[in-house]
Design a protein around this motif. Structure first.
Motif, PDB file in Angstrom:
ATOM      1  N   THR A 121     -19.759 -25.143 -43.198  1.00  0.00           N
ATOM      2  CA  THR A 121     -20.921 -24.562 -43.876  1.00  0.00           C
ATOM      3  C   THR A 121     -22.223 -25.154 -43.365  1.00  0.00           C
ATOM      4  O   THR A 121     -23.179 -24.431 -43.070  1.00  0.00           O
ATOM      5  CB  THR A 121     -20.810 -24.788 -45.395  1.00  0.00           C
ATOM      6  N   VAL A 147     -25.327 -23.118 -41.557  1.00  0.00           N
ATOM      7  CA  VAL A 147     -26.696 -23.142 -42.075  1.00  0.00           C
ATOM      8  C   VAL A 147     -27.648 -23.625 -40.987  1.00  0.00           C
ATOM      9  O   VAL A 147     -28.748 -23.068 -40.802  1.00  0.00           O
ATOM     10  CB  VAL A 147     -26.786 -24.025 -43.327  1.00  0.00           C
ATOM     11  N   ARG A 148     -27.250 -24.648 -40.268  1.00  0.00           N
ATOM     12  CA  ARG A 148     -28.088 -25.141 -39.160  1.00  0.00           C
ATOM     13  C   ARG A 148     -28.319 -24.052 -38.116  1.00  0.00           C
ATOM     14  O   ARG A 148     -29.445 -23.844 -37.657  1.00  0.00           O
ATOM     15  CB  ARG A 148     -27.411 -26.341 -38.495  1.00  0.00           C
ATOM     16  N   GLY A 195     -36.096 -24.650 -42.439  1.00  0.00           N
ATOM     17  CA  GLY A 195     -35.348 -25.314 -43.492  1.00  0.00           C
ATOM     18  C   GLY A 195     -36.164 -26.252 -44.338  1.00  0.00           C
ATOM     19  O   GLY A 195     -35.632 -26.984 -45.157  1.00  0.00           O
ATOM     20  N   LEU A 228     -29.691 -21.380 -51.849  1.00  0.00           N
ATOM     21  CA  LEU A 228     -28.435 -21.261 -51.103  1.00  0.00           C
ATOM     22  C   LEU A 228     -27.328 -20.897 -52.084  1.00  0.00           C
ATOM     23  O   LEU A 228     -27.130 -21.599 -53.084  1.00  0.00           O
ATOM     24  CB  LEU A 228     -28.101 -22.569 -50.373  1.00  0.00           C
ATOM     25  N   SER A 269     -25.151 -29.051 -47.654  1.00  0.00           N
ATOM     26  CA  SER A 269     -25.889 -28.261 -46.667  1.00  0.00           C
ATOM     27  C   SER A 269     -27.363 -28.182 -47.027  1.00  0.00           C
ATOM     28  O   SER A 269     -28.244 -28.277 -46.160  1.00  0.00           O
ATOM     29  CB  SER A 269     -25.290 -26.854 -46.574  1.00  0.00           C
ATOM     30  N   HIS A 289     -30.439 -29.910 -44.803  1.00  0.00           N
ATOM     31  CA  HIS A 289     -31.444 -29.039 -44.198  1.00  0.00           C
ATOM     32  C   HIS A 289     -32.686 -28.865 -45.074  1.00  0.00           C
ATOM     33  O   HIS A 289     -33.485 -27.964 -44.831  1.00  0.00           O
ATOM     34  CB  HIS A 289     -30.805 -27.683 -43.878  1.00  0.00           C
ATOM     35  N   ASN A 323     -29.417 -23.803 -55.957  1.00  0.00           N
ATOM     36  CA  ASN A 323     -28.226 -24.085 -55.159  1.00  0.00           C
ATOM     37  C   ASN A 323     -27.004 -23.755 -55.999  1.00  0.00           C
ATOM     38  O   ASN A 323     -26.781 -24.341 -57.058  1.00  0.00           O
ATOM     39  CB  ASN A 323     -28.212 -25.560 -54.744  1.00  0.00           C
ATOM     40  N   LEU A 357     -30.317 -18.193 -48.620  1.00  0.00           N
ATOM     41  CA  LEU A 357     -29.223 -18.177 -47.659  1.00  0.00           C
ATOM     42  C   LEU A 357     -27.945 -17.927 -48.448  1.00  0.00           C
ATOM     43  O   LEU A 357     -27.675 -18.625 -49.435  1.00  0.00           O
ATOM     44  CB  LEU A 357     -29.117 -19.513 -46.923  1.00  0.00           C
ATOM     45  N   MET A 370     -23.278 -16.921 -42.761  1.00  0.00           N
ATOM     46  CA  MET A 370     -24.396 -16.988 -43.691  1.00  0.00           C
ATOM     47  C   MET A 370     -25.458 -15.992 -43.257  1.00  0.00           C
ATOM     48  O   MET A 370     -25.710 -15.819 -42.053  1.00  0.00           O
ATOM     49  CB  MET A 370     -25.012 -18.393 -43.719  1.00  0.00           C
TER      50      MET A 370
END
Length: 366
Positions: free
Chosen positions: A76, A80-81, A97, A109, A154, A158, A164, A194, A225
């Motif tokens: 994950t 995301v990165r 981010g 997220l 994550s 980021h 979240n 995201l 994602m």
């Protein structure tokens, strides 16, 4: 509910890291490479799986903050990165981010999972049972026991400061996460979100799948994602508009009846007719759930509609990641802007669902 649009996406899949390998593999209709994986992963000597090639958490993310991190969280965090590296959400210093300017609600997220890292749960429980005392467990593994581990780790890594959330809905997790993300936007809880879903391959998951469905199910893994933004305030170029998401539970194993009702409800909410659907993508669940799902598609859509987008079966049984992979299949498929597409997913435990999207680009740059 106001319209939300997908403006970017990325993935870590059995085809490789990033959206380009996944899009290329799906367009080519090429099955993801299957391998036996490390010996300790296999449920039996002949088992194969479609795993992310060469993926090791510490190699992919570095040593800082990854000691004891489970594979699901690693998949994950890397996805995301990869997504953020291709987009720059508004931030205090403009860095991908980074949230923080006054008046910015931040980047949320929402992650869909099945049950977290099954392998991690098994190993942690085993350590507790075999240790000198029940609390004699590896401290570095303890954070993995939290349901929200992958999503929260994550976001922290980021620097995402919006809502979240983790949703656990089996094979429907990707679609339920998408629905939750667009609700956060509609309610003004985040500037952008995201969202997607993830699944890891492990020996524990292989054993449980074998017990539930018998031999012959080739497991897959990975994470997809997407970046979701309000349709009237999107910073990026819209790739697809989310018109409707609908999910329910099939009573007494009547997956076909429940799914048909869900599809009709979603199409009605989207304001489109079944004969306007350009592509329909099923989730290919194992067992009766998947068989009934395919029959629904055959009853509602002609063969050309059912075959326009790549099948997620190319990736193996990806469980919680299925819905997100279905979105990737649509975003990867070339065609004229304005096409209406539909994805459906069923879970052997009862949940069924679907999403209706309008594809806004030609898909060639996916």
């Amino acid at each position: 509910m106001s319209t939300a649009v997908i403006t970017a996406w990325s993935a870590v899949s059995p085809y490789g890291t990033g959206r380009d390998p996944l899009a290329a593999g799906l367009r080519a209709r090429a099955g993801a490479p299957a391998s036996a994986g490390p010996e300790e992963w296999t449920a039996d000597p002949d088992a194969t799986a479609r795993v992310v090639p060469g993926f090791e958490v510490r190699d992919a993310l570095g040593k800082a903050g990854t000691r004891g991190m489970d594979r699901l969280t690693g998949l994950t965090a890397v996805t995301v990165r990869e997504l953020l590296s291709g987009t720059v959400p508004a931030g205090a210093d403009g860095a991908a981010g980074t949230d923080g300017p006054d008046g910015d609600l931040g980047t949320g997220l929402v992650l869909g999972i099945a049950s977290g890292s099954v392998q991690g749960f098994m190993e942690f429980t085993k350590a507790s049972l075999e240790g000198a005392s029940p609390i004699d467990v590896p401290p570095s593994k303890t954070p993995n026991m939290a349901m929200n581990r992958a999503a929260s780790a994550s976001a922290i890594r980021h620097r995402l400061k919006g809502p979240n959330t983790t949703v656990a809905a089996g094979r429907l997790s990707g679609l339920v996460a998408l629905d939750q993300a667009r609700r956060l936007l509609a309610d003004g809880r985040a500037q952008r979100v995201l969202t997607g879903s993830a699944e890891e391959y492990s020996a524990a998951r292989a054993h449980l799948t074998h017990a539930a469905h018998g031999a012959g199910v080739v497991l897959g893994e990975g994470c997809v994602m997407v970046l979701l933004e309000p349709g009237d305030a999107a910073a990026g170029e819209p790739l697809a508009e989310v018109l409707a998401v609908h999910h329910r539970v099939a009573p007494d194993g009547d997956f076909a009846g429940a799914l048909t009702a869900a599809v009709h409800a979603a199409l009605a909410e989207a304001g489109v007719a079944a004969d306007s659907v350009w592509a329909a993508v099923p989730g290919h669940a194992p067992g009766a759930a998947g068989g009934q799902e395919l029959r629904v598609h055959e009853e509602l859509f002609p063969a050309e509609v059912r075959s326009r987008a790549a099948s997620v079966a190319l990736l193996g049984e990806t469980a919680a990641a299925t819905g997100a992979y279905q979105l990737a299949a649509l975003l990867s498929e070339p065609g004229e802007p304005g096409r209406v597409a539909l994805v459906t997913t069923t879970d052997p435990d009862g949940p069924v669902g679907c999403a209706v999207l309008r594809l806004l680009t030609d898909g060639k740059d996916a």
